[in-house]
Scaffold this active site. Structure first.
Site, PDB file in Angstrom:
ATOM      1  N   GLN A  17       4.140   0.285 -13.052  1.00  0.00           N
ATOM      2  CA  GLN A  17       3.687   1.616 -12.646  1.00  0.00           C
ATOM      3  C   GLN A  17       2.476   1.567 -11.723  1.00  0.00           C
ATOM      4  O   GLN A  17       2.321   2.423 -10.856  1.00  0.00           O
ATOM      5  CB  GLN A  17       3.331   2.460 -13.890  1.00  0.00           C
ATOM      6  N   LYS A  72      10.564   0.672  -8.026  1.00  0.00           N
ATOM      7  CA  LYS A  72       9.556   1.726  -8.235  1.00  0.00           C
ATOM      8  C   LYS A  72       8.593   1.795  -7.050  1.00  0.00           C
ATOM      9  O   LYS A  72       7.699   2.619  -7.004  1.00  0.00           O
ATOM     10  CB  LYS A  72       8.777   1.466  -9.521  1.00  0.00           C
TER      11      LYS A  72
END
Lengths: 417, 141
Positions: free
Chosen positions: A210, A233
């Protein structure tokens, strides 16, 4: 709230690079994609790069001396160098291609953990780790007799640094911690944690799934020993990820997967390993995906993390303010200044599953569930939350669309103010 | 609503057309579902395999020599409550043998549930069906 993030940051120009964002949903509704913590959409340059490889010079990697093989190898090695620069690693050999963050952590847990962990050694994690940074350690702990310990969080979802200092001891051999919680958005002070861990001789792994897409990461100034992240991501392809490890550690640890390319010599009864990073790259690499990741890194590097971070934080502040005006709303985790652009929430009287379904009706895509963090959710006393997570291409109007969709869901579920 | 047969429900769904309208209808069916007393919502009555909480109990009723199963179920998610209402329309007041004869997949297909439910929710729905069929098999044995 500062909306003007950077003169050079033009969100509409960025959106124009993502073909999917311009395509309306059935009934002509615009797409409001807010599940970026799960995976991000792909800019044209990434799609084009993958197509370029497949249509022009596709071949296996590190195998053939023929023209296409050499072209693929060049692309993979120049991408490896881009990755090195992107995360501030000292040497290109410290960059290992993986299938993603999960594989990176499993690789360290097995390749390093099984070799060096002894009974009674401690693996220190936190209560907010994704299952991918918890379950592999549980597994390796069971095999080695080591013990998994979880650092508790403060009331507002930050790492309890006092408790961390107390849990840290000469028994701690590794600290594995998220760079940014996929539920709370919490960004632990990695540099400080690393210093403390190193002081007692532990190594530090950062799960950057993240954090890497949302802020600049410099492994040397942070002092981290291992960093792992995913391509998908970071606006790149799925199926590819990166493990960074300090040279000495990568050289000392065992391989995880065995097979082609990772060997030096193979005899009937034993084998010797290739030099790093090949030692950890068994089997055929995700070839086009890895090269596509290079294009994604170019894309975000050109925009720059100062601008990206400022834009996403402005979205987060606006979202937090608007969401908090909704009756029965609870957002989990620290206040916006202490976290990344993720809002995990519950609304009184609305099941997260219903919420995600009803938001979908308005073209607003969010995730619901335990987000692969069951221990964290049980600490919060919840079985599920609904999560809106933001990325470079999201706009203030999309935050407003989220709010409107939640009002629609409340009305549909007959909730009254 | 409880008087509606499954054939009538299929007709209604076909009339409604698109999934959004059907989903609204499911939510309304969920609102009409009688609430289960919280004392009945226990670990024993919980159906596993569901993303949201689902509790399900059955009671055997024998009247005039005919044995039927009463099904009482509830969920904390409204669309799931709607799916429970569909199951009740399908199974309530039926004998164990009749329950075992029903091919639920066919009904779900006709209602369009097979195409519009997520895999997780389909698992949950199948979990409920399985629980009802197991209980019916026990009573029938």
């Amino acid at each position: 709230m500062s909306v003007s993030t950077s003169v050079s940051f033009d969100v509409e120009a960025i959106r124009a690079e993502f073909p999917i964002l311009g395509k309306p949903l059935p009934k002509g509704r615009p797409l409001v994609y807010l599940d970026n913590a799960s995976t991000t959409q792909k800019p044209r340059c990434v799609v084009d790069k993958e197509r370029e490889v497949q249509e022009n010079y596709y071949a296996n990697a590190y195998r053939g001396v023929y023209k296409f093989g050499a072209m693929v190898d060049d692309e993979l090695e120049s991408t490896r160098e881009k990755i090195r620069k992107f995360i501030g690693a000292a040497e290109v050999e410290e960059i290992v291609y993986t299938s993603g963050t999960t594989m990176g952590i499993n690789l360290v847990a097995n390749g390093w953990g099984r070799k060096f962990l002894k009974p009674g050694d401690e693996i220190l994690l936190t209560e907010m780790e994704h299952h991918a940074n918890l379950v592999p350690w549980q597994f390796v702990a069971k095999a080695t007799g080591a013990i998994v310990k979880l650092t508790p969080l403060t009331e507002d979802g930050r790492v309890d640094l006092g408790a961390f200092a107390e849990l840290l001891s000469e028994r701690t051999k590794i600290v594995a911690i998220t760079g940014m919680s996929n539920v709370l958005g919490t960004m632990p002070p990695i540099e400080q944690i690393t210093k403390q861990a190193h002081a007692i001789g532990a190594v530090v792994l950062v799960d950057g799934a993240q954090s890497v897409p949302h802020g600049a990461t410099d492994v040397q100034s942070l002092g981290v020993d291992f960093l792992t992240f995913s391509g998908h991501k970071l606006y790149g392809p799925s199926g590819v990820g990166v493990l960074y490890g300090r040279r000495a550690l990568l050289e000392d640890m065992d391989p995880f997967l065995c097979g082609g390319h990772m060997i030096s010599q193979v005899f009937d009864d034993h084998s010797t390993w290739a030099e790093i990073p090949a030692k950890f790259e068994a089997g055929t690499l995700p070839i086009t995906q890895a090269i596509g990741l290079g294009a994604a890194i170019d894309f975000v590097s050109e925009i720059g993390f100062d601008a990206i971070h400022a834009h996403e934080q402005a979205l987060l502040e606006h979202a937090t303010e608007q969401l908090n005006s909704i009756p029965g709303m609870k957002i989990y985790g620290p206040s916006p200044e202490h976290k990344g652009a993720i809002c995990s929430m519950t609304i009184d009287g609305m099941h997260p599953e219903d919420m995600a379904n009803l938001l979908d009706r308005k073209g607003v895509f969010v995730r619901h569930g335990h987000h692969c963090t069951m221990p964290l959710h049980s600490k919060l006393g919840l079985s599920a939350t609904t999560r809106a997570s933001f990325a470079i291409y999201n706009t203030m109007n999309e935050v407003d669309a989220l709010i409107d969709a939640i009002h629609f869901a409340r009305k549909r579920l007959r909730l009254t103010d | 609503m409880s008087e509606m047969t499954i054939e009538e429900l299929i007709d209604e769904f076909q009339f409604l057309g698109d999934w959004e309208e059907r989903c609204d209808y499911l939510i309304d069916m969920g609102f009409d579902l009688p609430e289960m007393p919280s004392s009945e919502k226990t670990e024993q009555t919980k159906v596993h395999g569901c993303q949201s909480n689902v509790w399900l109990i059955t009671r055997v009723r024998t009247e005039d020599g005919r044995t039927t199963l009463d099904i009482i179920a509830d969920s904390d998610a409204m669309i799931v409550k709607g799916l429970i209402a569909v199951l009740l329309t399908l199974y309530s007041g039926k004998s164990p043998a009749e329950i075992l004869d029903i091919e639920p997949r066919e009904v779900f297909r006709e209602l369009g549930l097979d195409r519009h439910l997520s895999p997780a929710r389909k698992n949950g729905l199948n979990g409920m069906v399985q629980r009802i069929r197991e209980l019916a098999a026990q009573v029938a044995a």
